[in-house]
Design a protein around this motif. Structure first.
Motif, PDB file in Angstrom:
ATOM      1  N   ALA A  20       6.666  14.436 -10.030  1.00  0.00           N
ATOM      2  CA  ALA A  20       7.421  13.340  -9.417  1.00  0.00           C
ATOM      3  C   ALA A  20       6.635  12.722  -8.264  1.00  0.00           C
ATOM      4  CB  ALA A  20       8.775  13.847  -8.929  1.00  0.00           C
ATOM      5  N   THR A  21       6.001  13.549  -7.466  1.00  0.00           N
ATOM      6  CA  THR A  21       5.225  13.055  -6.325  1.00  0.00           C
ATOM      7  C   THR A  21       4.107  12.138  -6.797  1.00  0.00           C
ATOM      8  OG1 THR A  21       5.713  14.998  -4.967  1.00  0.00           O
ATOM      9  CG2 THR A  21       3.722  13.757  -4.410  1.00  0.00           C
ATOM     10  N   ARG A  22       3.399  12.571  -7.822  1.00  0.00           N
ATOM     11  CA  ARG A  22       2.301  11.758  -8.354  1.00  0.00           C
ATOM     12  C   ARG A  22       2.812  10.431  -8.917  1.00  0.00           C
ATOM     13  NH1 ARG A  22       0.830  11.677 -13.565  1.00  0.00           N
ATOM     14  NH2 ARG A  22       1.839  13.703 -13.988  1.00  0.00           N
ATOM     15  N   LEU A  23       3.868  10.488  -9.688  1.00  0.00           N
ATOM     16  CA  LEU A  23       4.377   9.272 -10.340  1.00  0.00           C
ATOM     17  C   LEU A  23       5.089   8.346  -9.356  1.00  0.00           C
ATOM     18  CD1 LEU A  23       5.749  10.807 -13.666  1.00  0.00           C
ATOM     19  CD2 LEU A  23       3.650   9.490 -13.348  1.00  0.00           C
ATOM     20  N   PHE A  24       5.909   8.890  -8.488  1.00  0.00           N
ATOM     21  CA  PHE A  24       6.623   8.055  -7.518  1.00  0.00           C
ATOM     22  C   PHE A  24       5.640   7.298  -6.634  1.00  0.00           C
ATOM     23  CE2 PHE A  24      10.633  10.957  -7.397  1.00  0.00           C
ATOM     24  CZ  PHE A  24      11.112  10.353  -8.548  1.00  0.00           C
ATOM     25  N   TYR A  25       4.597   7.992  -6.188  1.00  0.00           N
ATOM     26  CA  TYR A  25       3.639   7.335  -5.297  1.00  0.00           C
ATOM     27  C   TYR A  25       2.798   6.305  -6.037  1.00  0.00           C
ATOM     28  CZ  TYR A  25       0.071   6.537  -1.792  1.00  0.00           C
ATOM     29  OH  TYR A  25      -0.771   5.932  -0.892  1.00  0.00           O
ATOM     30  N   ALA A  26       2.377   6.644  -7.238  1.00  0.00           N
ATOM     31  CA  ALA A  26       1.465   5.754  -7.981  1.00  0.00           C
ATOM     32  C   ALA A  26       2.177   4.546  -8.565  1.00  0.00           C
ATOM     33  CB  ALA A  26       0.770   6.528  -9.098  1.00  0.00           C
ATOM     34  N   GLU A  27       3.439   4.711  -8.998  1.00  0.00           N
ATOM     35  CA  GLU A  27       4.094   3.654  -9.760  1.00  0.00           C
ATOM     36  C   GLU A  27       5.369   3.117  -9.129  1.00  0.00           C
ATOM     37  OE1 GLU A  27       4.480   4.677 -13.901  1.00  0.00           O
ATOM     38  OE2 GLU A  27       2.600   5.830 -13.884  1.00  0.00           O
ATOM     39  N   GLY A  28       5.888   3.800  -8.121  1.00  0.00           N
ATOM     40  CA  GLY A  28       7.139   3.374  -7.501  1.00  0.00           C
ATOM     41  C   GLY A  28       8.288   4.259  -7.953  1.00  0.00           C
ATOM     42  N   ILE A  29       9.247   4.455  -7.087  1.00  0.00           N
ATOM     43  CA  ILE A  29      10.341   5.383  -7.378  1.00  0.00           C
ATOM     44  C   ILE A  29      11.255   4.848  -8.472  1.00  0.00           C
ATOM     45  CG2 ILE A  29      12.366   6.522  -6.400  1.00  0.00           C
ATOM     46  CD1 ILE A  29      10.829   6.502  -3.677  1.00  0.00           C
ATOM     47  N   PHE A 104      -5.093   5.414  -3.324  1.00  0.00           N
ATOM     48  CA  PHE A 104      -4.258   5.092  -2.171  1.00  0.00           C
ATOM     49  C   PHE A 104      -3.393   3.872  -2.464  1.00  0.00           C
ATOM     50  CE2 PHE A 104      -3.650   2.736   1.848  1.00  0.00           C
ATOM     51  CZ  PHE A 104      -2.905   3.680   2.529  1.00  0.00           C
ATOM     52  N   ARG A 105      -2.082   4.004  -2.195  1.00  0.00           N
ATOM     53  CA  ARG A 105      -1.150   2.903  -2.456  1.00  0.00           C
ATOM     54  C   ARG A 105      -0.273   2.610  -1.246  1.00  0.00           C
ATOM     55  NH1 ARG A 105       2.828   2.786  -5.304  1.00  0.00           N
ATOM     56  NH2 ARG A 105       2.794   0.570  -5.696  1.00  0.00           N
ATOM     57  N   GLY A 106      -0.811   2.831  -0.053  1.00  0.00           N
ATOM     58  CA  GLY A 106      -0.041   2.546   1.145  1.00  0.00           C
ATOM     59  C   GLY A 106       0.767   3.738   1.609  1.00  0.00           C
ATOM     60  N   CYS A 107       1.644   3.482   2.552  1.00  0.00           N
ATOM     61  CA  CYS A 107       2.474   4.531   3.155  1.00  0.00           C
ATOM     62  C   CYS A 107       3.631   4.865   2.220  1.00  0.00           C
ATOM     63  CB  CYS A 107       2.990   4.064   4.511  1.00  0.00           C
ATOM     64  SG  CYS A 107       4.224   5.168   5.245  1.00  0.00           S
ATOM     65  N   ALA A 108       3.760   6.120   1.849  1.00  0.00           N
ATOM     66  CA  ALA A 108       4.848   6.533   0.952  1.00  0.00           C
ATOM     67  C   ALA A 108       6.210   6.232   1.555  1.00  0.00           C
ATOM     68  CB  ALA A 108       4.724   8.026   0.653  1.00  0.00           C
ATOM     69  N   PHE A 109       6.315   6.311   2.877  1.00  0.00           N
ATOM     70  CA  PHE A 109       7.609   6.087   3.533  1.00  0.00           C
ATOM     71  C   PHE A 109       7.958   4.600   3.590  1.00  0.00           C
ATOM     72  CE2 PHE A 109       6.496  10.337   4.816  1.00  0.00           C
ATOM     73  CZ  PHE A 109       7.711  10.998   4.701  1.00  0.00           C
ATOM     74  N   ALA A 167      -2.463  -2.822   4.546  1.00  0.00           N
ATOM     75  CA  ALA A 167      -3.637  -3.601   4.144  1.00  0.00           C
ATOM     76  C   ALA A 167      -4.661  -2.759   3.391  1.00  0.00           C
ATOM     77  CB  ALA A 167      -4.293  -4.225   5.380  1.00  0.00           C
ATOM     78  N   GLY A 168      -4.635  -1.448   3.613  1.00  0.00           N
ATOM     79  CA  GLY A 168      -5.645  -0.573   3.027  1.00  0.00           C
ATOM     80  C   GLY A 168      -5.652  -0.540   1.515  1.00  0.00           C
ATOM     81  N   CYS A 169      -4.506  -0.872   0.891  1.00  0.00           N
ATOM     82  CA  CYS A 169      -4.483  -0.883  -0.577  1.00  0.00           C
ATOM     83  C   CYS A 169      -4.593  -2.297  -1.124  1.00  0.00           C
ATOM     84  CB  CYS A 169      -3.202  -0.210  -1.091  1.00  0.00           C
ATOM     85  SG  CYS A 169      -1.673  -0.967  -0.534  1.00  0.00           S
ATOM     86  N   LEU A 170      -4.789  -3.278  -0.246  1.00  0.00           N
ATOM     87  CA  LEU A 170      -4.895  -4.666  -0.674  1.00  0.00           C
ATOM     88  C   LEU A 170      -6.295  -5.239  -0.454  1.00  0.00           C
ATOM     89  CD1 LEU A 170      -1.544  -6.017   0.828  1.00  0.00           C
ATOM     90  CD2 LEU A 170      -1.986  -5.419  -1.559  1.00  0.00           C
TER      91      LEU A 170
END
Length: 202
Positions: A20-29, A104-109, A167-170
């Motif tokens: 779940a951690t891998r998928l939620f972070y990579a693709e969105g909850i 990296f896809r930004g801040c998870a929070f 900005a780090g993922c853009l």
């Protein structure tokens, strides 16, 4: 045999959470459904619901894992025995390493807050609790440099951190990292010698 059966739920829970951690972070909850998590974790739906009664429980566990990892980075920086400014630099370096890490896809929070905007949502409240802890941690460090203006300076730091994470993922993560670290140095420089009142004071 009982020990084996006792160990299985723990192993299944760990597999569910890491998937779940891998998928939620990579693709969105919201984009990731329970069926996908169950399939990739190679468990049954019954196993999932035994550990996580609903998807929201799994989301909260995911955020708790991310929170724990970030707190660990902060603890590591503080355990090095550096002066407060050096600890803030070390914390900033750990943020930069995250920005430059693969996937990296930004801040998870911040990502979770965007998906759960309702302030009454347990997920939204978990985001705010994490951010409050982070703000208080930076405030306490800055207060060791000088007592005046620690909170507005910490808010400035968090604002720069949020901008760098977004900005780090853009854009070029190396350039974003360098810009963030220069901003931190300037903040520390100004904060140490002035009655700091916020970003405008810099």
């Amino acid at each position: 045999m009982s020990r084996q059966s006792e160990g299985r739920p723990s192993e299944a829970r760990s597999r569910l959470l890491s998937t779940a951690t891998r998928l939620f972070y990579a693709e969105g909850i919201h984009a990731v459904g329970i069926d996908r998590i169950v399939a990739e974790a190679q468990v049954t739906r019954a196993t999932l619901y035994r550990h996580f009664p609903g998807k929201e429980d799994l989301v909260l566990a995911y955020l708790n894992e991310v929170d724990r990892a970030i707190r660990g980075q902060a603890d590591e920086a503080m355990a090095a025995g550096l002066p407060a400014a050096g600890t803030i630099r070390a914390l900033s370096e750990s943020i930069v390493r995250g920005i430059q890490s693969p996937g990296f896809r930004g801040c998870a929070f911040l990502n979770a807050a965007a998906e759960y905007p309702d302030p009454e949502s347990p997920v939204h409240r978990a985001v705010l609790a994490h951010r409050q802890w982070f703000l208080e941690t930076v405030t306490e460090l800055l207060a060791k440099i000088q007592g005046t203006g620690a909170e507005p300076a910490a808010r400035h730091y968090v604002m720069m951190r949020d901008g760098a994470m977004a900005a780090g993922c853009l854009f070029d993560p190396v350039l974003i990292s360098e810009t963030f670290l220069r901003g931190v140095e300037r903040l520390l420089e100004v904060y140490a010698v002035t009655d700091y009142s916020g970003p405008a004071g810099a």
